[in-house]
Scaffold this active site. Sequence first.
Site, PDB file in Angstrom:
ATOM      1  CG  ASN A   1      -7.938  -1.371   6.117  1.00  0.00           C
ATOM      2  OD1 ASN A   1      -7.131  -0.923   6.928  1.00  0.00           O
ATOM      3  ND2 ASN A   1      -8.231  -0.760   4.992  1.00  0.00           N
TER       4      ASN A   1
ATOM      5  CD  GLU B   1      -4.770   4.163   1.132  1.00  0.00           C
ATOM      6  OE1 GLU B   1      -5.310   5.280   1.176  1.00  0.00           O
ATOM      7  OE2 GLU B   1      -4.180   3.631   2.090  1.00  0.00           O
TER       8      GLU B   1
ATOM      9  CG  ASP C   1      -4.690  -2.044   3.577  1.00  0.00           C
ATOM     10  OD1 ASP C   1      -5.086  -2.747   4.530  1.00  0.00           O
ATOM     11  OD2 ASP C   1      -4.588  -0.809   3.640  1.00  0.00           O
TER      12      ASP C   1
ATOM     13  CE1 TYR D   1      -6.917   0.763   1.697  1.00  0.00           C
ATOM     14  CE2 TYR D   1      -8.194   2.188   0.252  1.00  0.00           C
ATOM     15  CZ  TYR D   1      -7.565   1.960   1.460  1.00  0.00           C
ATOM     16  OH  TYR D   1      -7.594   2.915   2.446  1.00  0.00           O
TER      17      TYR D   1
ATOM     18  CG  ASN E   1      -1.840   1.183   1.283  1.00  0.00           C
ATOM     19  OD1 ASN E   1      -1.469   2.294   0.951  1.00  0.00           O
ATOM     20  ND2 ASN E   1      -3.057   0.955   1.739  1.00  0.00           N
TER      21      ASN E   1
ATOM     22  CG  ASP F   1       0.372   4.530   6.144  1.00  0.00           C
ATOM     23  OD1 ASP F   1       0.509   4.119   4.977  1.00  0.00           O
ATOM     24  OD2 ASP F   1      -0.729   4.917   6.596  1.00  0.00           O
ATOM     25  CG  HIS F   2       0.280   0.044   4.466  1.00  0.00           C
ATOM     26  ND1 HIS F   2      -0.562  -0.990   4.823  1.00  0.00           N
ATOM     27  CD2 HIS F   2      -0.478   1.176   4.519  1.00  0.00           C
ATOM     28  CE1 HIS F   2      -1.764  -0.517   5.080  1.00  0.00           C
ATOM     29  NE2 HIS F   2      -1.740   0.795   4.898  1.00  0.00           N
TER      30      HIS F   2
END
Length: 270
Positions: free
Chosen positions: A160, A35, A158, A108, A7, A260-261
């Site tokens: 989540n 993303e 991702d 995603y 991501n 951030d990933h």
Amino acid sequence: MRISTVNVNGIRAAERRGLGSWLAERAPDVVALQEVRCPVEQLPTDLLAGWEWAYDAGTLAGRNGVAVMSRTPFAEVRVGFGNKQFAHEGRYIEVDLGEAPITVGSLYLPKGDVPDGGPAAEKKYRRKMRFMASFARYLTKARLAAAARGREFVVMGDFNVAHTERDLKNWRTNRKSEGFLPEERAWFGSLLGPRTLHDVVRRLHPDQDGPYSWWSWRGQAFANDAGWRIDYHLASRGLAEASVSGGTDRDADYESRISDHAPVTVDYDV
């Protein structure tokens, strides 16, 4: 074959932070991106030079966007998973690799929210639940269709969702947080089975906490490795059994972070 998922939290920002250097150093054959957050006409052409590129940007400006990159051509590209409600959001793309009998999906999944956080939060929660139910049905069809064509299947990205307590550093304080709700974890578990899909990195690291793939930009989460494992390779049995090594390509320090990933990379003996 080295296959990665990441991501990028905006491909143009990730390029500035060193995505190109990571691609050069790790030299993956196939990469699933999430993303991407970029109009097609503004994609960084220098970064993508030499890659086959399949991309669904969606129609939500500055949000979402999924892609698959490959060093070799695709035999076929498919966008979406048959749910009209989410078709415009750039959340799933799937390719048949041209020089390997593998179908690759990039996902995603919506972040969602908690059911008891007020009307707006409940709406996000229920939307994620609908997405997950629909996508689970699609995964069964996609895996069986790949098998009928003589292909292995892997969906990456991702999700989540942190599946187990080993997939979240601070699991005790997050038991009522989105991404670790009991119903989300149960859904994730329902995707896995000896004859369905295998969590490849957990297969390679059965007794390890993590390896985490997401850390907040805020505070000391990265320094303290207080992360979540929410980025996965879920593969059909034959491909999972061909996995040799893999895990998270964790950046050396906070300042070196691409996103951030962190990328999740697996080497498959295929």
